[in-house]
Design a protein around this motif. Structure first.
Motif: not given
Length: 232
Positions: A65-70, A134-137, A102-107
């Motif tokens: 529930p507290a996740a930050n989602v894009t 590459r976008a993942l931790v 597009v750039d996926l952003g992250g991490p």
């Protein structure tokens, strides 16, 4: 991708209502994806690739529930439905764009996708897997609930017959079925499961497996190695 944007913008309003009559065993399919989306953090950063109306995000927010989602999607009208769904949720943000470019952003701790990546051409799929890696931790998870081609033409045809029979068995009108089949035949670029697993390994993922399969519909999971676990 412009033709894909137009196709899904056109069906945004009725998309959610149709899903359970379009995807066989849909609840177990999505449940497998959510189960696979593991994170050591209770507040993971999550990227939903090809998020559409936010069906997968909604289920992930029940787990975290507290996740930050894009939510990232090319179809702005689909994202408009998602914006309404998550109205008032400050931990949910939206990006309109072609995720093949597009750039996926992250991490991110988690990257997930449902019924979207199969629209890409093979080269774009393969490159996307590397970009997600590459976008993942370190230790991050990539869950892809998607469609596959059969390993041989024989199985491709059998899977198609199974799906056609399912569509006919439900409450969809003949016009709705025709629209769905037209989208499938013109927009889908399915790839063999064996090839997709190979691409995930080539991207750098160390743990790769399949946690769900129902003919064409699969859920793959790939984990980026956590160097802390190996003592490096």
């Amino acid at each position: 991708m412009e033709h894909i944007r137009k196709a899904f913008d056109a069906v945004a309003a009725e998309y959610d209502a149709q899903r359970e009559h379009v995807i066989p065993d849909m609840r177990n399919y999505y449940s497998a994806a959510v189960w696979a989306a593991e994170s050591p953090s209770h507040t993971p950063a999550i990227l939903d690739i090809g998020a559409g109306t936010g069906l997968l995000t909604a289920l992930l927010l029940e787990k975290y529930p507290a996740a930050n989602v894009t939510l990232l999607d090319i179809a702005e009208k689909m994202l408009a439905v998602a914006r309404e769904r998550f109205s008032g949720r400050e931990n949910v943000c939206f990006r309109a764009g072609d995720y093949a470019q597009v750039d996926l952003g992250g991490p991110y701790d988690l990257a997930c996708s449902a019924l979207s990546i199969h629209h890409l051409d093979p080269g774009d799929k393969r490159r996307l897997f590397g970009r997600v890696y590459r976008a993942l931790v370190p230790g991050g998870i990539f869950v892809n609930a998607d469609q596959t081609e059969g390993e041989t033409p024989y199985f491709t045809e059998r899977y198609r017959e199974y799906w056609n029979d399912f569509l006919k068995s439900g409450p969809l009108t003949s016009e709705e079925r025709t629209e769905i089949l037209t989208r499938r035949d013109t927009l889908d670029r399915n790839e063999k499961l064996s090839v997709q697993l190979q691409w995930l390994h080539e991207a750098g993922f160390t743990d790769v497996d399949v946690v769900y399969r129902n003919r064409t519909f699969i859920v793959t999971v790939a984990r980026k190695e956590n160097t802390a676990e190996t003592g490096q």
